[in-house]
Design an enzyme around this catalytic site. Sequence first.
Site, PDB file in Angstrom:
ATOM      1  N   GLU A  40      74.033 -55.601 150.754  1.00 16.09           N
ATOM      2  CA  GLU A  40      73.773 -54.747 149.597  1.00 16.09           C
ATOM      3  C   GLU A  40      72.984 -55.478 148.504  1.00 16.09           C
ATOM      4  O   GLU A  40      72.942 -55.038 147.363  1.00 16.09           O
ATOM      5  CB  GLU A  40      75.091 -54.203 149.028  1.00 16.09           C
ATOM      6  N   LYS A  67      81.894 -40.939 148.141  1.00 13.37           N
ATOM      7  CA  LYS A  67      80.769 -41.175 149.046  1.00 13.37           C
ATOM      8  C   LYS A  67      80.522 -39.894 149.835  1.00 13.37           C
ATOM      9  O   LYS A  67      81.402 -39.432 150.567  1.00 13.37           O
ATOM     10  CB  LYS A  67      81.107 -42.298 150.020  1.00 13.37           C
TER      11      LYS A  67
HETATM   12  P1  PGA Z   1      80.401 -49.576 153.354  1.00 18.00           P
HETATM   13  O1  PGA Z   1      80.884 -50.448 152.125  1.00 18.00           O
HETATM   14  O2  PGA Z   1      79.333 -48.678 152.917  1.00 18.00           O
HETATM   15  O3  PGA Z   1      79.967 -50.622 154.362  1.00 18.00           O
HETATM   16  O4  PGA Z   1      81.634 -48.835 153.840  1.00 18.00           O
HETATM   17  C1  PGA Z   1      80.932 -49.991 150.817  1.00 18.00           C
HETATM   18  C2  PGA Z   1      82.321 -50.041 150.233  1.00 18.00           C
HETATM   19  O5  PGA Z   1      83.290 -50.467 150.903  1.00 18.00           O
HETATM   20  O6  PGA Z   1      82.510 -49.642 149.089  1.00 18.00           O
HETATM   21 ZN    ZN Z   2      84.855 -50.027 149.236  1.00 18.16          ZN
END
Ligand code: PGA
Ligand code: ZN
Length: 426
Positions: A203, A335
Amino acid sequence: KIKDIDAYQIYDSRGFPTLEVEVTLASGTQGYGLVPSGASTGQFEALELRDNDSSRFRGKSVFKAINNVKTILSDALKGTSVFDMEQIDRKMIALDGTVNKSNLGANAILGVSMAVANAAANEKGIPLYEYLGEGKGTLIPLNEIQILGGGAHAAWAIDIQDYLVIAVGAKTYEETLEMTHNIYHAAGEVMKARGKCVGIADEGGWWPDYLTNEEPFEVFLEAVEKAGYVAGKDVAISLDIAASDLFDGEKYHFKLTNESFSPEAFCDLMIDWCDKYPIISIEDPFADTDFESWKRFNKVCGDKVQIIGDDLFTTNIERIKQGIEAGLANSVLIKLNQIGTVTETLEAIRVTQEAGWLPVVSARSGETEDAFISHLAVATNAGQLKVGSFARSERMIKWNENLRIQRSLGDKAQFIGSKIYERILK
Ligand code: PGA
Ligand code: ZN
């Protein structure tokens, strides 16, 4: 009216296949949906449909999901009004027929859902945030920005997934970005001086080479000082422990130090860290099944630390409601692809806010060159946005988009920064 829905393979920020959906209206207006993808995914997430054919893209291709959009979903939705987003999303959920969207794929369904939202906004000639928020979204979010990346995003160089900064002292959105810029680069210099920087994690945060999971706190605090800020006043630490990845059903394990913890001992450690370091926010401190630890931690730290459930809730309305009822946390990570439609995501945010909790709109570790979530955060007045680090264009587009949204809102734009925490903390 929707005239055509098409889909094709594109690539995410890790170079893995994902899909883009193109919705075309009878008027000729178009809208696109670009689907992100996680690496440390929660077991209760909606299913991302991959072909698992080892002869294509090492099993990662999404041709089945693409085909589902081009056939089943396209056939069912052609002729529908693009403004009936909720009905469209409900229809896709019904067509799929499973609780976790495993039949058609949450990636297929989300691509259509996002493309429909974008096409509708474009047809009205208004920005997406205005369309999704029905004109009520005016709050520019406080950023949660990754400085060091670990866990599944850095081949387990350290056990903790994210060490992030929140510019709690910033008076403007621009100031959060300037402070983060200064700290991110200071942290890189501190790490290089210590000879402990491997590179950049998934990231965009620095990829460390450390002996313990606490060493990053020292680096962080040194970087804050080097950048000329006061930790705990100007900036605070935020962590994503992503603890489901550390838990085997009985114990939590740190690979780096070869330590194991009972749930009670791990909870003690989290409480200890919150006492010792200027931590304002902590995400997934425990596994998504270890409710007792969540409850105890929330009782001890819930009025001084934002406690975010990510894998715990997976943006799932029922799980969020259960968590609110049981007092497991005080914040929900949001998300889109954990749940698979824009409608359900907006509902998850509404349920969170109505309970007096805070939503944190979030990207995935596998992202695209799209800023849907920046608009989602403003549309819902969520107040917080988490997008990984302050580097790499798939991250920067989200921060930059909020600068543009702020400009477009003009006098109506609001920034309250860390005052948002007054809603949950004492
Ligand atoms: P991921 O990680 O998109 O790989 O699930 C992001 C998070 O855990 O916040
Ligand atoms: Zn997370």
